[in-house]
Design an enzyme around this catalytic site. Structure first.
Site, PDB file in Angstrom:
ATOM      1  CE1 TYR A  91      -4.188   1.548   0.056  1.00  0.00           C
ATOM      2  CE2 TYR A  91      -3.405   2.789   1.959  1.00  0.00           C
ATOM      3  CZ  TYR A  91      -4.348   2.587   0.968  1.00  0.00           C
ATOM      4  OH  TYR A  91      -5.447   3.409   0.894  1.00  0.00           O
ATOM      5  CE1 TYR A 283     -13.545   1.921  -5.509  1.00  0.00           C
ATOM      6  CE2 TYR A 283     -14.355   2.971  -7.515  1.00  0.00           C
ATOM      7  CZ  TYR A 283     -14.428   1.956  -6.579  1.00  0.00           C
ATOM      8  OH  TYR A 283     -15.375   0.963  -6.718  1.00  0.00           O
ATOM      9  CG  MET A 286     -10.630  -4.481  -6.416  1.00  0.00           C
ATOM     10  SD  MET A 286      -9.742  -4.642  -4.842  1.00  0.00           S
ATOM     11  CE  MET A 286     -10.194  -6.314  -4.383  1.00  0.00           C
TER      12      MET A 286
END
Length: 375
Positions: A91, A283, A286
């Site tokens: 992240y 945003y 995945m």
């Protein structure tokens, strides 16, 4: 000397009654009479597989607060994809190690320092910024690390308001210059963000075209999303068919805004169906595939493609009135049952590893939420 004496007296009384150290009432009395609070946190000291690098650490928190500090008890904390990614080290945001897991959750104020005026005992609070570390039973911190949230909404709604509903709200509010009747198209429509988009869009009289992956229970999922307010639900495969153009024509206007939480081919297909001068906001990713914009779409449709990260918006708008307005509007929607959290599965704090393992299998179906109610 009064508190130790009181503590010993209560211990004696409870043991005479036959209660052991695991009795809830016994533990509460001992906690109230003590000068400290026993705290447990889920911690990682290195990045890696969440099923391997997490562990519980126990420590004590002093009840003697500094002037601007508060003590809070965590109530609920969800397991989000960003939590998993942070543990893995993939992240963008990387708290200093060792770190407590968790970006989102709701807590109750147990005590406040003498200079704290913005919070009082009994208030519900949520983390003011990402990377807070919500997977813990208790915390002592500066009062500005928390943001007050209404305690007249369901606890689960308060625990899950920070990430997904706020992301949906901001994208619909800040991009595309949307007006009632306009059309929004999104992929990952059954995700927590996607379900928030559907509900907020309905509350604002916007129409939505919602793209999901094909599956055995497609009809059931489509019905669930339509009950939330979805105008249309289609599959990724349908998105590529000529019939999709007919569906767009039937709406009377092409989507002004596309919301992309997948990336890859799915994002490319969204771009093919948005209106000229439309906007696509990414945003999430995945699929872990890059966003590819066809040259013709860029040139002849003059589309805008950009990204949105809710955590960055929160940093830039830390004290902005717009942030307070957002939370109040979302809480009003919750009170009016116009915004409900996705289906959730609760896990006791002690079973956090099971919650993580379940979440790692995929974030479809029920959202995993860790409960600290027993502490």
């Amino acid at each position: 000397m009064a508190k130790p004496f009181t503590k010993s007296v209560f211990k004696s009384l409870f043991r005479r009654k036959g209660y052991d150290n695991n009795n809830k009432c016994y533990k509460k009395v001992v906690r109230l009479c003590s000068n400290h609070v026993d705290c447990m946190s889920v911690v990682y000291k290195e990045y890696g597989d969440p099923n391997k690098v997490l562990g519980i650490e126990k420590h004590q928190l002093s009840k003697r607060l500094k002037a601007n500090e508060v003590m809070a008890k965590m109530l609920l904390a969800p397991v989000n994809p960003s939590d998993i990614n942070m543990i893995e080290g993939t992240y963008f945001l990387k708290p200093p190690l060792p770190a407590v897991v968790g970006n989102e959750g709701v807590a109750e104020i147990l005590d406040v320092g003498e200079n704290v005026k913005s919070l009082k005992v009994g208030d519900w609070v949520i983390p003011n910024q990402a990377g807070f570390g919500t997977w813990r039973t208790h915390i002592v911190t500066e009062c500005n690390m928390f943001k007050k949230i209404s305690n007249d909404i369901p606890q689960l709604s308060a625990a899950t308001i920070t990430v997904n509903p706020c992301t949906a709200y901001r994208m619909l509010k800040d991009f595309g210059n949307l007006k009632p009747g306009d059309v929004v198209i999104q992929n990952s429509a059954n995700s927590a963000v996607g379900q928030s988009v559907i509900q907020i869009a309905k509350a604002w009289n916007l129409r939505t075209v919602n793209v999901v992956r094909n599956r055995d229970n497609l009809e059931q999922l489509a019905e669930q999303l339509k009950q939330l307010g979805a105008t249309h639900v289609v599959t990724e495969e349908f998105l590529r068919k000529p019939e999709m153009k007919d569906l767009i024509k039937s709406l009377g206007a092409a989507p002004k805004l596309a919301l992309n939480g997948v990336g890859g081919k799915s994002a490319t297909e969204l771009l093919r169906h948005i209106a000229p001068k439309g906007t696509m906001v990414t945003y999430g990713g995945m699929s872990r595939q890059p966003v590819i914009v066809p040259t013709g779409v860029f040139i002849f449709k003059e589309v805008t493609a950009l990204g949105f990260w809710n955590s960055q918006w929160n940093i830039e708008n830390d004290t902005s009135p717009e942030r307070d307005i957002m939370y109040e509007e979302l809480c009003n929607m919750i009170r009016e049952c116009k915004l409900i959290p996705p289906p959730c599965e609760m896990f006791p704090f002690d079973n956090y590893a099971e919650a993580v393992e379940s979440a790692m299998k995929g974030f479809e179906g029920k959202k995993k939420v860790i409960s600290m109610q027993e502490f």
